[in-house]
Design a protein around this motif. Sequence first.
Motif, PDB file in Angstrom:
ATOM      1  N   ILE A 335      40.295  39.069  50.887  1.00 49.94           N
ATOM      2  CA  ILE A 335      40.379  40.606  50.009  1.00 49.94           C
ATOM      3  C   ILE A 335      39.475  41.583  50.761  1.00 49.94           C
ATOM      4  N   TRP A 395      40.029  39.404  43.037  1.00 49.85           N
ATOM      5  CA  TRP A 395      39.448  38.140  43.912  1.00 49.85           C
ATOM      6  C   TRP A 395      39.655  36.831  43.196  1.00 49.85           C
ATOM      7  N   LEU A 407      35.758  37.898  50.163  1.00 52.16           N
ATOM      8  CA  LEU A 407      35.987  39.423  49.808  1.00 52.16           C
ATOM      9  C   LEU A 407      35.238  40.068  51.155  1.00 52.16           C
TER      10      LEU A 407
END
Length: 609
Positions: A335, A395, A407
């Motif tokens: 992400i 996430w 992330l």
Amino acid sequence: MSFHRRSYIWTPGTGWVKKQVSESYSYDNLGDGWVLFMAACRWFPDFLADLCRSEEANYDLPILHRVNMRAKANFQYVDLTEGRGAGKSHSSMIEEETEQLTWPGIQTLYTGPSLKQTAAIGRETHKAIEHDYPILTRHFQTDASGKDDFAISTADYGSKFSITGRRGINLHKSVAEEIAQEDGVKFDEDDYVQVVLPAVRLPYVIKGKKSSAFIHYKQHSITSAGRRQSYAYENRCRHLTMMKQGQSAFVMDVPYDVLLLNQMRPVSWAESRKQELTPDQFARELCSLYTGTDTFPMVSDSTLTDCRSLLMMEDHSCLKDNSNEYLPKDVIYVIGYDVSYADGPINAKCALVVLKLTRQRSHIKRDKYLKQVVYVDDWRPTPDMDQARKVKAVWNRFCFDGADTYLAIDAWQFGSAVAACLMQDIGDGLPPMCSYNHEFQTSIELPGALPVLYPIKAGGLGVTDPDADMVRYAQTQFEYRNVQLLTSNWQSGLEAYKKYHRIKDDRSDSAIYNAYRKTGELVGQIQNLKVINGTEKRISQHIQRDSWSALKYALRVAQRLEWQNLVKRQTKSDYDDLLRQYANRSPVAAASVGGKGRLVAARQRGRIY
């Protein structure tokens, strides 16, 4: 001056048909007054239109339309770039019809992205002109008015204006409508260059001699702005150079401000369009700015077109689907998140990109992941804790037991506050996060935190993630087609997503479509960037690059993962798997099976030469 009269020829299977035959005619015997009047109408076609305008006309000719008409009447090469709602087709059509009358016998072809679209424009525009300028249009007859063609001609003078796909014709002039169009049906520049332009070969002849007053071989275009890496922009730049050199060329870009100053449109119209369009679309369609770059592009348009090959978006981990084809060890999600703190005039947003990494099977690319941008979104800036909760929720949707989900977040300045919030217990029922290498804000790291946070510290020299390295890696991955973006054909993507997830209603269509729309904005941001000395620069400052930054951060994590896999593979011997079988057995036992084999003894001290 030449004109045409009617005659008849016999055609087998049809009978007698009318044919246009050229003759010569001189205006010298009309007297000086008529000669001057005809010259004024030729070089100032808006004057002739004023004389023909009805008292019940819906529109007058604003100064912008007058400039357009005079430019098209007096120059061989004309490129007019005007925004939506500027009346480009209306003014162009009026000029064409006045030219058909004042230059008898002229043959003009009007072309566009598709015959269906262009014919409809020509038909409706001629109908509007017929209402406003009846004295002008009474000299014309309609020869064709089908779905894919439209043609009018002067009944007595042999001039013809046509919208058709027929080849093998001879023309005095060509006009291209929406030559920069790329959305929907793209303008076919190859057909235009190879078929239309070679047909513009007729000289205007009077009494057997080429006229010295007529502007021969005209090539005109009217369009809204497009990409800088297109034929339309190259054509415009070439003619702009000719214009500066004093040749017969005219180039003009008209932003929406001109429409407001001419009172052609209200201010509220421009404000509503600005809210409805993306910054990239607003720059092209209303500001008449060609976006993208023709030199040192971040990613070329042709490459981006090839990379937009991903059909179905994903709003959660594919491992949660019953029919997925991957094992947890085969897929990694990253992400990428770009933090924003300002809105309003700056138009900056918080941007999020989900990158799906899968190992490629090709021997050449076995150390590289296939990087698929499966989800794109952005939102207006919110307080730090709200941003942390929102990005962590996304996430969590892409997490699955046994699979890695990272992330990557901008950890400079205001981004460090959001990253610090992610390392806290934010009350969402999920464990807190921490840096994957336990090097970022270790003082606030909580017990049981998940090491999935990759803090991006981008910049010049002396940072962990230099901009030059990230830009170079991103360009390489796009160039080798290791990056896939969601397709521009969102209808097919929407259908594929609903079919895969067995969705039979339309309630979720807008949410599904949003990912494809945001991908289009991401592509526009990439096309607005160029690279100079390893540093990315924006062409138009009105177009942000927040989604691009989020993608760049996610690609940085992919780069680190690929580097780790490469190191592991290079430090691993080809005999590791074989020797691992005898790890717990003595050398003598391994060699004495069956009384055969070479005795393998443990190495003693000293070097063996």
